[in-house]
Write a protein that holds these residues in place. Structure first.
Motif, PDB file in Angstrom:
ATOM      1  N   LYS A  28       2.453   4.257  16.005  1.00 29.09           N
ATOM      2  CA  LYS A  28       3.323   5.210  15.314  1.00 29.09           C
ATOM      3  C   LYS A  28       3.692   6.391  16.172  1.00 29.09           C
ATOM      4  CE  LYS A  28       2.395   4.811  10.485  1.00 29.09           C
ATOM      5  NZ  LYS A  28       1.488   5.297   9.485  1.00 29.09           N
ATOM      6  N   LYS A  29       2.744   6.779  17.033  1.00 33.91           N
ATOM      7  CA  LYS A  29       3.017   8.016  17.751  1.00 33.91           C
ATOM      8  C   LYS A  29       3.711   7.734  19.067  1.00 33.91           C
ATOM      9  CE  LYS A  29       0.023  10.535  14.944  1.00 33.91           C
ATOM     10  NZ  LYS A  29      -1.276  10.061  14.510  1.00 33.91           N
TER      11      LYS A  29
ATOM     12  N   LYS B  27     -12.166   1.024  17.556  1.00 37.71           N
ATOM     13  CA  LYS B  27     -10.948   0.371  17.100  1.00 37.71           C
ATOM     14  C   LYS B  27     -10.802  -1.088  17.512  1.00 37.71           C
ATOM     15  CE  LYS B  27      -7.979   4.415  17.021  1.00 37.71           C
ATOM     16  NZ  LYS B  27      -6.647   4.909  17.305  1.00 37.71           N
TER      17      LYS B  27
ATOM     18  N   SER C  89       0.837  -1.203   0.000  1.00 38.72           N
ATOM     19  CA  SER C  89       0.000   0.000   0.000  1.00 38.72           C
ATOM     20  C   SER C  89       0.867   1.248   0.000  1.00 38.72           C
ATOM     21  CB  SER C  89      -0.920   0.043   1.221  1.00 38.72           C
ATOM     22  OG  SER C  89      -0.240   0.575   2.340  1.00 38.72           O
ATOM     23  N   HIS C  90       0.262   2.336  -0.380  1.00 37.34           N
ATOM     24  CA  HIS C  90       0.895   3.642  -0.197  1.00 37.34           C
ATOM     25  C   HIS C  90       0.895   3.890   1.319  1.00 37.34           C
ATOM     26  CE1 HIS C  90       1.798   7.761  -1.609  1.00 37.34           C
ATOM     27  NE2 HIS C  90       1.294   8.084  -0.449  1.00 37.34           N
ATOM     28  N   PRO C  91       1.944   4.528   1.875  1.00 37.29           N
ATOM     29  CA  PRO C  91       1.940   4.769   3.316  1.00 37.29           C
ATOM     30  C   PRO C  91       0.636   5.427   3.765  1.00 37.29           C
ATOM     31  CG  PRO C  91       4.025   5.457   2.357  1.00 37.29           C
ATOM     32  CD  PRO C  91       3.150   5.040   1.219  1.00 37.29           C
ATOM     33  N   ASP C  92       0.140   4.953   4.910  1.00 36.18           N
ATOM     34  CA  ASP C  92      -1.064   5.529   5.535  1.00 36.18           C
ATOM     35  C   ASP C  92      -2.396   5.034   4.965  1.00 36.18           C
ATOM     36  OD1 ASP C  92      -0.121   6.835   7.612  1.00 36.18           O
ATOM     37  OD2 ASP C  92      -0.359   8.871   6.837  1.00 36.18           O
TER      38      ASP C  92
ATOM     39  N   ASN D  54     -10.096   0.748   1.637  1.00 34.51           N
ATOM     40  CA  ASN D  54     -10.193   0.970   3.085  1.00 34.51           C
ATOM     41  C   ASN D  54     -10.762   2.345   3.444  1.00 34.51           C
ATOM     42  OD1 ASN D  54      -9.699   0.292   5.785  1.00 34.51           O
ATOM     43  ND2 ASN D  54      -7.659   1.206   5.758  1.00 34.51           N
ATOM     44  N   LYS D  55     -11.107   2.485   4.702  1.00 31.83           N
ATOM     45  CA  LYS D  55     -11.556   3.756   5.300  1.00 31.83           C
ATOM     46  C   LYS D  55     -12.919   4.208   4.785  1.00 31.83           C
ATOM     47  CE  LYS D  55      -6.821   5.343   6.041  1.00 31.83           C
ATOM     48  NZ  LYS D  55      -5.923   6.456   6.234  1.00 31.83           N
TER      49      LYS D  55
ATOM     50  N   ASP E 264     -15.475   4.285   6.427  1.00 30.36           N
ATOM     51  CA  ASP E 264     -16.140   5.012   7.508  1.00 30.36           C
ATOM     52  C   ASP E 264     -15.859   6.505   7.407  1.00 30.36           C
ATOM     53  OD1 ASP E 264     -13.436   4.204   8.121  1.00 30.36           O
ATOM     54  OD2 ASP E 264     -13.743   5.151  10.081  1.00 30.36           O
ATOM     55  N   ARG E 265     -14.970   6.871   6.470  1.00 31.49           N
ATOM     56  CA  ARG E 265     -14.721   8.298   6.224  1.00 31.49           C
ATOM     57  C   ARG E 265     -15.285   8.659   4.872  1.00 31.49           C
ATOM     58  NH1 ARG E 265      -8.542   9.321   7.485  1.00 31.49           N
ATOM     59  NH2 ARG E 265      -8.504   8.872   9.699  1.00 31.49           N
TER      60      ARG E 265
ATOM     61  N   LEU F 248      -9.961  -0.080  10.348  1.00 36.18           N
ATOM     62  CA  LEU F 248      -9.895   0.462  11.707  1.00 36.18           C
ATOM     63  C   LEU F 248     -11.093   0.032  12.538  1.00 36.18           C
ATOM     64  CD1 LEU F 248      -8.206   2.492  13.490  1.00 36.18           C
ATOM     65  CD2 LEU F 248     -10.018   4.106  12.987  1.00 36.18           C
TER      66      LEU F 248
ATOM     67  N   LYS G 163       1.466  -1.552  15.566  1.00 37.41           N
ATOM     68  CA  LYS G 163       2.213  -0.316  15.357  1.00 37.41           C
ATOM     69  C   LYS G 163       1.618   0.815  16.157  1.00 37.41           C
ATOM     70  CE  LYS G 163       4.242   1.202  11.235  1.00 37.41           C
ATOM     71  NZ  LYS G 163       4.005   1.507   9.830  1.00 37.41           N
TER      72      LYS G 163
ATOM     73  N   SER H 176     -13.567  -1.175   6.191  1.00 38.63           N
ATOM     74  CA  SER H 176     -12.897  -0.220   7.062  1.00 38.63           C
ATOM     75  C   SER H 176     -12.090  -1.018   8.081  1.00 38.63           C
ATOM     76  CB  SER H 176     -13.937   0.657   7.758  1.00 38.63           C
ATOM     77  OG  SER H 176     -13.383   1.254   8.904  1.00 38.63           O
TER      78      SER H 176
ATOM     79  N   THR I 165      -0.986  -1.509   7.918  1.00 34.07           N
ATOM     80  CA  THR I 165      -0.686  -2.003   9.257  1.00 34.07           C
ATOM     81  C   THR I 165      -1.970  -2.323  10.012  1.00 34.07           C
ATOM     82  OG1 THR I 165       1.174  -0.504   9.198  1.00 34.07           O
ATOM     83  CG2 THR I 165       0.700  -1.527  11.315  1.00 34.07           C
ATOM     84  N   THR I 166      -2.947  -1.450   9.872  1.00 33.30           N
ATOM     85  CA  THR I 166      -4.216  -1.661  10.564  1.00 33.30           C
ATOM     86  C   THR I 166      -4.874  -2.941  10.064  1.00 33.30           C
ATOM     87  OG1 THR I 166      -4.416   0.743  10.596  1.00 33.30           O
ATOM     88  CG2 THR I 166      -6.351  -0.506  11.259  1.00 33.30           C
TER      89      THR I 166
END
Ligand code: G4P
Length: 541
Positions: free
Chosen positions: A59-60, A208, A30-33, A152-153, A155-156, A271, A57, A269, A37-38
């Motif tokens: 990350k923060k 999550k 995948s492209h980063p982000d 993915n995502k 939910d957004r 996440l 992960k 999704s 990982t999720t």
């Protein structure tokens, strides 16, 4: 098919074949982000391999990333190396190969894909096909393996699903077949419609954590009760969309899927853990167990009685405390048993495979037994190179080598403190053996100054960082203006006799192969025009 004669008596032939048939070995790109990982983490949760979300992960800084070994990855939040994770689910034994998302490491991705039987491409529904997706996808198609897409995502706020599919088809050049279809997105996301089962998987934002299953609702499109469930506008859109898809989209063609010409697409999704389980179930149903691989003695059946494997990745100093070097191997046939004697084809020697590890998160476990399709890490005292074959076959054979990518960036590297020459040479050689960089020297020259070639400039930073941290050596780096490299294929030719432009450089690699470094394609043409019979190759074989 050869039936293995199993001397150890523990397993029988049926068990042996079943073990191999239940293996699924795939890489996630995948492209980063985008959510690689999720998604990996949710898959691991299903397999019971981890109990808690967020462990793969942080990350923060909350938790160290288990698939990120190197400090530099944590600092930059990118994944440089590829890790391997194994778990069991629903009678399958799944091997996930994580790949670096950054394009500068696409060579590493390519090597990882050599070890995979299929790939999962994660796409962010709001962004579609991104720069790195394109690069990594190109690497995937070089292997011709099946590719599954997880959008993915949802939910957004997401882009129109038809536009997303069109983009995948136009930009990546692969046909698509949506397995399910999203109903709204973002705040209005109601779930997905399973085209095969003709049911709706209702979305509930559970946050999550958790692996609870989404509610399945039998859905007859057009039924009034769906107006209440989905709202009338979304129900109408769904009806129209499905009609359009059934009428106009590509047919599902398993043969095309098997050859990477058509990608089954899933919306979900990661996440919120929505759509991951149905994705996994369909993926396992549609993907293939280990298939025969080509060697210089023809195709080798994975269920052959002879064990065989090839090295696709080497990594030193993964754990500073261990200071060791691990050769990652993909088993292509037979069964691995710890302590077995094998023949290392390229080294021309028998060796004992005693120290074998498998990686689960940051933990290393000793592996006693493994089968075709699995990845094992073998302690490497410095004998293996990428692409090497090991086997127990009476008549040894070699799998096709892994070509090296032509580096595009070059720099002259020397050590700051000349007293540290030994460490410098060792570090450079080891990192080059891992395939992270390519090193060259002047014709007949030594290691005082080394020309380093990389596919992506970030690799220079990794080199600098690793030499300092693992070998305690500071280096000086002078970037060179060469961008093109060609290996000289004429064996008896003395490069010194070649008629070349003044800005073309003659070098050799550490296997003694002679090369030319060019600043422009024009100079390559010039060399070919002015030296009759000169044969140049873009890949070092
Ligand atoms: P990568 O490995 O492909 O680089 O992506 P990763 O999984 O790290 O996901 C990137 C970001 O996207 C993370 O947020 C992650 O939580 C978020 N994300 C992944 N899947 C989904 C999804 O289905 N829906 C939504 N809404 N977000 C998703 P982050 O803020 O960077 O990190 P974190 O604080 O959440 O850990």
């Amino acid at each position: 098919m050869h039936w293995p004669v199993l001397s150890h008596g523990r397993s029988n032939v049926k068990d042996f074949v079943e073990q191999i048939q239940k293996r699924r070995t795939f890489a996630i790109i995948s492209h980063p982000d985008a959510g690689k990982t999720t998604l990996t983490e949710k898959l691991l949760l299903y397999g019971g391999a981890i109990q808690q979300a967020g462990i793969v992960k942080g990350k923060k800084g909350a938790r160290a990333a288990v698939s990120d070994w190197m400090e530099i990855e944590k600092q930059r939040g990118i994944s440089v190396t590829s890790s391997v994770l194994q778990f069991e689910y629903d009678g399958y034994c799944i091997n996930i190969l994580d790949t670096p998302g950054h394009q500068d490491f696409s060579e590493d991705t390519y090597r990882t894909l050599m070890a995979a039987d299929s790939a999962v491409m994660v796409i962010d529904a709001a962004k579609g096909v991104e720069a790195q997706t394109k690069k990594l996808f190109k690497v995937c198609t070089m292997r011709g393996i099946p590719i599954f897409t997880f959008i993915n995502k949802m939910d957004r706020e997401a882009r129109n699903p038809f536009d997303l599919l069109e983009e995948i088809e136009q930009v990546l050049g692969i046909e698509t077949y949506p397995m399910n279809w999203p109903i709204g997105s973002g705040k209005d996301f109601k779930g997905v419609y399973d085209r095969n089962a003709k049911e709706i998987l209702a979305f509930q934002n559970v946050g999550k954590v958790g692996t609870q299953q989404a509610q399945k609702i039998e859905a007859h499109l057009g039924d009034e009760n769906l107006d209440q469930l989905l709202t009338k506008p979304l129900h109408d859109t769904l009806k129209d969309d499905i009609e359009l898809l059934d009428g106009a989209a590509y047919e599902f063609d398993k043969d095309k899927v098997d050859h990477g010409k058509l990608t089954p697409v899933f919306f979900g999704s990661a996440l919120t853990n929505f759509g991951v389980e149905p994705f996994l179930a369909d993926f396992l149903r549609l993907s293939m167990p280990p298939l025969p691989r080509t060697s210089d003695r023809g195709e080798i059946d994975p269920c052959s009685e002879d064990f065989s494997a090839f090295v696709f990745k080497i990594q030193a100093n993964m754990n500073k405390a261990h200071r060791d070097r691990i050769a990652f191997m993909r088993i292509c046939s037979g069964r691995f048993e710890r302590g077995m004697d094998v023949y290392h084809v390229q080294g021309g020697k028998k060796i004992k495979l005693s120290q074998s590890t498998q990686l689960m998160a940051s933990e290393r476990e000793t592996v006693d037994e493994a089968f075709a399709g699995d990845i094992i890490g073998i302690f490497d005292p410095g004998v293996f190179s990428i692409g090497d074959t090991i086997t127990t076959a009476k008549v040894p054979f070699a799998y096709a080598g892994i070509p090296t990518f032509a580096p595009e960036h070059f720099a002259r590297i020397s050590q700051v403190d000349t007293m540290k020459r030994k460490q410098f040479v060792k570090g450079m050689e080891q990192i080059a053996q891992e395939g992270a960089i390519q090193i060259f020297k002047e014709l007949g020259g030594g290691m005082e100054e080394v020309i380093v070639g990389v596919v992506g400039v970030l690799q220079f930073e990794v080199l600098e960082y690793r030499l300092k941290n693992e070998y305690n050596v500071d280096i000086r780096r002078n970037d060179l203006s060469y961008s093109y490299i060609r290996w000289i294929e004429n064996e008896d030719l003395d490069p010194k006799t070649l008629n070349l432009t003044s800005d073309t450089r003659r070098v050799e690699d550490f296997k003694g192969r002679r090369l030319l470094l060019f600043t422009s394609p024009w100079n390559i043409d010039w060399a070919l025009e002015h030296n009759e019979g000169l044969r140049l190759s873009e890949v070092g074989r």
